[in-house]
Design a protein around this motif. Structure first.
Motif, mmCIF file in Angstrom:
data_model
loop_
_atom_site.group_PDB
_atom_site.id
_atom_site.type_symbol
_atom_site.label_atom_id
_atom_site.label_comp_id
_atom_site.label_asym_id
_atom_site.label_seq_id
_atom_site.Cartn_x
_atom_site.Cartn_y
_atom_site.Cartn_z
ATOM 1 N N GLU A 35 0.824 -1.205 0.000
ATOM 2 C CA GLU A 35 0.000 0.000 0.000
ATOM 3 C C GLU A 35 0.857 1.252 0.000
ATOM 4 O OE1 GLU A 35 -3.912 -1.650 2.413
ATOM 5 O OE2 GLU A 35 -2.191 -0.890 3.549
ATOM 6 N N PHE A 36 1.975 1.212 0.718
ATOM 7 C CA PHE A 36 2.864 2.362 0.752
ATOM 8 C C PHE A 36 3.467 2.628 -0.618
ATOM 9 C CE2 PHE A 36 7.168 4.150 1.577
ATOM 10 C CZ PHE A 36 6.754 5.397 2.008
ATOM 11 N N LYS A 37 3.855 1.583 -1.326
ATOM 12 C CA LYS A 37 4.455 1.737 -2.657
ATOM 13 C C LYS A 37 3.448 2.229 -3.685
ATOM 14 C CE LYS A 37 7.937 -1.812 -1.940
ATOM 15 N NZ LYS A 37 8.329 -3.188 -2.245
ATOM 16 N N SER A 38 2.191 1.839 -3.518
ATOM 17 C CA SER A 38 1.157 2.241 -4.474
ATOM 18 C C SER A 38 0.465 3.514 -3.989
ATOM 19 C CB SER A 38 0.125 1.120 -4.626
ATOM 20 O OG SER A 38 -0.683 1.042 -3.468
ATOM 21 N N ALA A 39 -0.526 3.922 -4.701
ATOM 22 C CA ALA A 39 -1.291 5.111 -4.329
ATOM 23 C C ALA A 39 -2.385 4.784 -3.327
ATOM 24 C CB ALA A 39 -1.909 5.733 -5.576
ATOM 25 N N LYS A 40 -2.552 3.517 -2.946
ATOM 26 C CA LYS A 40 -3.629 3.116 -2.047
ATOM 27 C C LYS A 40 -3.475 3.680 -0.639
ATOM 28 C CE LYS A 40 -4.798 -1.197 -4.340
ATOM 29 N NZ LYS A 40 -4.842 -2.645 -4.226
ATOM 30 N N LEU A 49 -1.464 8.925 0.571
ATOM 31 C CA LEU A 49 -0.490 9.905 1.051
ATOM 32 C C LEU A 49 -0.301 11.021 0.038
ATOM 33 C CD1 LEU A 49 2.292 7.484 2.334
ATOM 34 C CD2 LEU A 49 0.513 8.598 3.667
ATOM 35 N N THR A 50 -0.058 12.221 0.543
ATOM 36 C CA THR A 50 0.317 13.310 -0.347
ATOM 37 C C THR A 50 1.730 13.036 -0.854
ATOM 38 O OG1 THR A 50 1.307 14.622 1.427
ATOM 39 C CG2 THR A 50 -1.063 14.973 0.982
ATOM 40 N N TRP A 57 8.746 12.463 2.351
ATOM 41 C CA TRP A 57 9.325 12.522 3.699
ATOM 42 C C TRP A 57 9.579 11.123 4.231
ATOM 43 C CZ3 TRP A 57 11.462 15.844 7.080
ATOM 44 C CH2 TRP A 57 11.635 15.391 8.383
ATOM 45 N N ALA A 58 8.560 10.278 4.111
ATOM 46 C CA ALA A 58 8.664 8.913 4.630
ATOM 47 C C ALA A 58 9.796 8.156 3.945
ATOM 48 C CB ALA A 58 7.342 8.181 4.445
ATOM 49 N N GLN A 59 9.886 8.268 2.637
ATOM 50 C CA GLN A 59 10.944 7.572 1.896
ATOM 51 C C GLN A 59 12.316 8.107 2.273
ATOM 52 O OE1 GLN A 59 9.357 8.215 -2.064
ATOM 53 N NE2 GLN A 59 8.754 6.065 -2.226
ATOM 54 N N ALA A 78 2.037 15.816 11.819
ATOM 55 C CA ALA A 78 0.800 15.986 11.056
ATOM 56 C C ALA A 78 0.127 14.646 10.762
ATOM 57 C CB ALA A 78 1.086 16.713 9.743
ATOM 58 N N ARG A 79 0.933 13.595 10.716
ATOM 59 C CA ARG A 79 0.401 12.267 10.401
ATOM 60 C C ARG A 79 1.385 11.217 10.893
ATOM 61 N NH1 ARG A 79 -1.968 10.828 4.446
ATOM 62 N NH2 ARG A 79 -3.076 8.941 5.031
ATOM 63 N N VAL A 80 0.860 10.079 11.258
ATOM 64 C CA VAL A 80 1.694 8.946 11.672
ATOM 65 C C VAL A 80 1.473 7.827 10.670
ATOM 66 C CG1 VAL A 80 2.106 7.208 13.454
ATOM 67 C CG2 VAL A 80 1.530 9.548 14.118
ATOM 68 N N LEU A 81 2.569 7.281 10.175
ATOM 69 C CA LEU A 81 2.505 6.123 9.293
ATOM 70 C C LEU A 81 3.005 4.930 10.089
ATOM 71 C CD1 LEU A 81 4.086 7.672 6.065
ATOM 72 C CD2 LEU A 81 1.690 7.694 6.805
ATOM 73 N N PHE A 82 2.270 3.834 10.023
ATOM 74 C CA PHE A 82 2.631 2.641 10.780
ATOM 75 C C PHE A 82 2.606 1.444 9.845
ATOM 76 C CE2 PHE A 82 1.481 -0.908 13.705
ATOM 77 C CZ PHE A 82 2.651 -0.891 14.465
ATOM 78 N N GLY A 83 3.725 0.764 9.731
ATOM 79 C CA GLY A 83 3.820 -0.402 8.866
ATOM 80 C C GLY A 83 3.185 -1.624 9.487
#
Length: 127
Positions: free
Chosen positions: A28-33, A36-37, A43-45, A67-72
């Protein structure tokens, strides 16, 4: 529903300044699903985030506030994977982004991760 990282106050009813938590698989992170802006993804990458299970990325916003938390996550882990977030994030107000049917389980896992039974714990002597 807003979730507090202060383990004494897990849930509140309003979320005017709450930070969204996005639980993402690597795919999901790699795709547009992931929704994410371009800035958040860049930033994440650049910080090395790849949405590996258990990986956390704090995405800054205005004034360098979170502003946002990403969790794998691994799609087979289930909601309990987020339990560690309750004690890993800076104190603040948070909410889970995504489908409503998953939110109740995620919020329960959050509460369980932040809970500690201290009835018989000896008081700290300050040493």
């Amino acid at each position: 529903m807003k979730i507090e990282t202060d383990v004494g106050r897990h849930f509140t009813r309003s979320k005017p300044r709450a930070v969204g938590i996005s639980c993402l698989t690597a795919a999901e992170f790699k795709s547009a699903k992931g929704g994410l802006t371009a800035e958040a993804k860049a930033w994440a990458q650049s910080s090395g985030f790849a949405a590996r299970p258990g990986e956390i990325c704090l995405v800054p916003g205005d004034g360098m506030k979170v502003a946002r938390v990403l969790f794998g996550v691994d799609r087979y882990q289930g909601a309990m994977a987020v339990a560690k977030l309750a004690r890993s994030l800076p104190q603040g107000s948070y909410f889970f982004e995504g489908p409503n049917q998953e939110k109740a389980n995620l919020e329960l896992a959050w509460a369980m991760g932040g809970y500690s039974f201290e009835r018989y714990k000896k008081a700290s002597s300050g040493h």
